[in-house]
Design a protein around this motif. Structure first.
Motif, PDB file in Angstrom:
ATOM      1  N   VAL A   1      40.830  41.753  31.171  1.00 14.28           N
ATOM      2  CA  VAL A   1      40.074  42.582  32.154  1.00 14.28           C
ATOM      3  C   VAL A   1      38.988  42.804  31.559  1.00 14.28           C
TER       4      VAL A   1
ATOM      5  N   ASN B   1      30.690  39.507  31.517  1.00 15.87           N
ATOM      6  CA  ASN B   1      30.851  39.905  32.894  1.00 15.87           C
ATOM      7  C   ASN B   1      29.444  40.486  33.035  1.00 15.87           C
TER       8      ASN B   1
ATOM      9  N   ASN C   1      45.946  37.272  30.183  1.00 14.61           N
ATOM     10  CA  ASN C   1      45.076  37.768  31.064  1.00 14.61           C
ATOM     11  C   ASN C   1      44.314  38.884  30.496  1.00 14.61           C
TER      12      ASN C   1
ATOM     13  N   THR D   1      33.123  30.590  37.796  1.00 20.69           N
ATOM     14  CA  THR D   1      34.644  31.259  38.131  1.00 20.69           C
ATOM     15  C   THR D   1      35.643  30.346  37.203  1.00 20.69           C
TER      16      THR D   1
ATOM     17  N   THR E   1      34.524  44.227  38.581  1.00 15.97           N
ATOM     18  CA  THR E   1      35.345  43.855  37.217  1.00 15.97           C
ATOM     19  C   THR E   1      35.990  42.742  37.479  1.00 15.97           C
ATOM     20  N   ALA E   2      35.922  42.055  36.149  1.00 15.27           N
ATOM     21  CA  ALA E   2      36.529  40.203  36.347  1.00 15.27           C
ATOM     22  C   ALA E   2      37.819  40.316  35.742  1.00 15.27           C
ATOM     23  N   HIS E   3      38.844  39.913  36.490  1.00 15.21           N
ATOM     24  CA  HIS E   3      40.162  39.547  36.119  1.00 15.21           C
ATOM     25  C   HIS E   3      40.332  38.178  35.620  1.00 15.21           C
ATOM     26  N   VAL E   4      40.445  37.927  34.361  1.00 18.66           N
ATOM     27  CA  VAL E   4      40.298  36.629  33.715  1.00 18.66           C
ATOM     28  C   VAL E   4      41.572  35.908  33.189  1.00 18.66           C
ATOM     29  N   THR E   5      41.847  34.699  33.680  1.00 17.95           N
ATOM     30  CA  THR E   5      43.128  34.043  33.149  1.00 17.95           C
ATOM     31  C   THR E   5      42.781  32.996  32.207  1.00 17.95           C
TER      32      THR E   5
ATOM     33  N   SER F   1      38.358  33.129  36.528  1.00 21.56           N
ATOM     34  CA  SER F   1      37.877  34.470  36.780  1.00 21.56           C
ATOM     35  C   SER F   1      37.736  34.791  38.235  1.00 21.56           C
ATOM     36  N   ASP F   2      38.013  35.856  38.763  1.00 25.55           N
ATOM     37  CA  ASP F   2      37.752  36.181  40.163  1.00 25.55           C
ATOM     38  C   ASP F   2      36.205  36.489  40.394  1.00 25.55           C
ATOM     39  N   GLN F   3      35.577  36.582  39.241  1.00 23.80           N
ATOM     40  CA  GLN F   3      34.119  37.054  39.479  1.00 23.80           C
ATOM     41  C   GLN F   3      33.326  36.347  38.703  1.00 23.80           C
TER      42      GLN F   3
END
Length: 296
Positions: free
Chosen positions: A90, A64, A88, A43, A70-74, A118-120
């Motif tokens: 997606v 991903n 950001n 992550t 779904t991955a929210h990526v910063t 990433s949240d995933q």
């Protein structure tokens, strides 16, 4: 579509090594890259350098894997003690996502370190294509490099390869992602004749430092230097270390490489999936012994 990511799995539990060579002509740059695959998803990923200079094209690519969410990526870019920008994106499951520094409005001619959260669980890589010039190299240098991000900064990084002879220019790039603490790093340059040239470098918070290995290895600065050089970078605070090398190999093959350091301490087994020795290819294995005794 031509842009893709990939997952390689052993289906019966037998361990394998996966490596990805890539050959191309992109924006007039004929070159190639090669990376070992990431052994696990994560992550958080860290990179010491991404270039948005003129005549550089740099990208952040995210895989991903299928079957998840779904991955929210910063993506966060750092330089000069501050956050330059954030981005950001997606990335749906089973897809590749791509972004690049200029999307955030970062000025041209900017160098920066960056991190990815990433949240995933995902995999992250940074391909870079360039046309540049460097001192010690007789002519323009075109090429490309790609690195897989490390999942945590560390205090010990090893580099077996390095060369500072004519038509080669080598740098170490050190990045500190901490927001308050300056990292005090020691770079041990280790030459093929057994000489060691220690150099101390401070890496301020949220900053990167380019260390010129050619300059430190100039015989006027260190008389025992050889053109062949390995390096070990240690730090009192966690950092990320990459080694960049620009070259004109055999006087007519331009290119560049960029690798993450091997996390120390040194290991006893290393494996490579790729190798090729036919006409037009020169392959080498470079070995570094950072220990105090000889190794077989």
């Amino acid at each position: 579509p031509h842009s893709l990511s990939m997952i390689v799995k052993s289906t019966n539990g037998v361990g394998i090594v996966a490596e990805r060579p890539l050959y191309f002509n992109f924006h007039g740059i004929s070159s190639g890259t090669d990376v070992l695959g990431a052994a696990k998803l994560g992550t958080d990923f860290y990179f010491a350098d991404i270039e948005s200079q003129r005549n550089y094209s740099s990208f952040v690519t995210v895989l991903n894997p299928p079957g998840g969410s779904t991955a929210h990526v910063t993506v966060t870019y750092y330089a000069g003690g501050s956050i330059l920008a954030t981005d950001n994106i997606v990335v749906p499951p089973g897809q590749r996502g791509t972004t690049y520094p200029q999307k955030t409005g970062i000025n041209i001619n900017t160098k920066s370190a960056f991190s990815v959260h990433s949240d995933q669980p995902v995999a992250v890589e940074r391909p870079m294509y360039f046309t540049t010039s460097r001192s010690n190299i007789s002519g323009a240098v075109t090429g490309a490099s790609s690195v897989v991000g490390v999942q945590a900064p560390g205090k010990d990084w090893l580099f077996a390869e390095g060369y500072t002879g004519f038509d080669f220019h080598e740098y170490l790039v050190l990045a500190n992602f901490d927001s308050t603490t300056t990292a005090n790093a020691t770079i041990n340059l280790e030459y093929s004749n057994g000489a060691v040239n220690p150099q101390t470098v401070q890496v301020p918070p949220m900053s990167q430092v380019f260390f010129d290995v050619n300059a430190a290895s100039d015989p006027n600065n260190f008389a025992q230097a050889t053109s062949d050089v390995s390096a070990e970078v240690t730090s009192d605070s966690p950092i990320v270390a990459e080694r960049q090398e620009y070259f004109l190999y055999d006087g007519n093959i331009p290119g560049g490489t960029d690798v993450m350091g091997e996390p120390g301490p040194a290991k006893v087994v290393y494996s490579f999936a790729e190798g090729y020795t036919a006409v037009g290819f020169n392959e080498w294995l470079t070995l570094q012994n950072p220990n105090t005794s000889s190794e077989s």
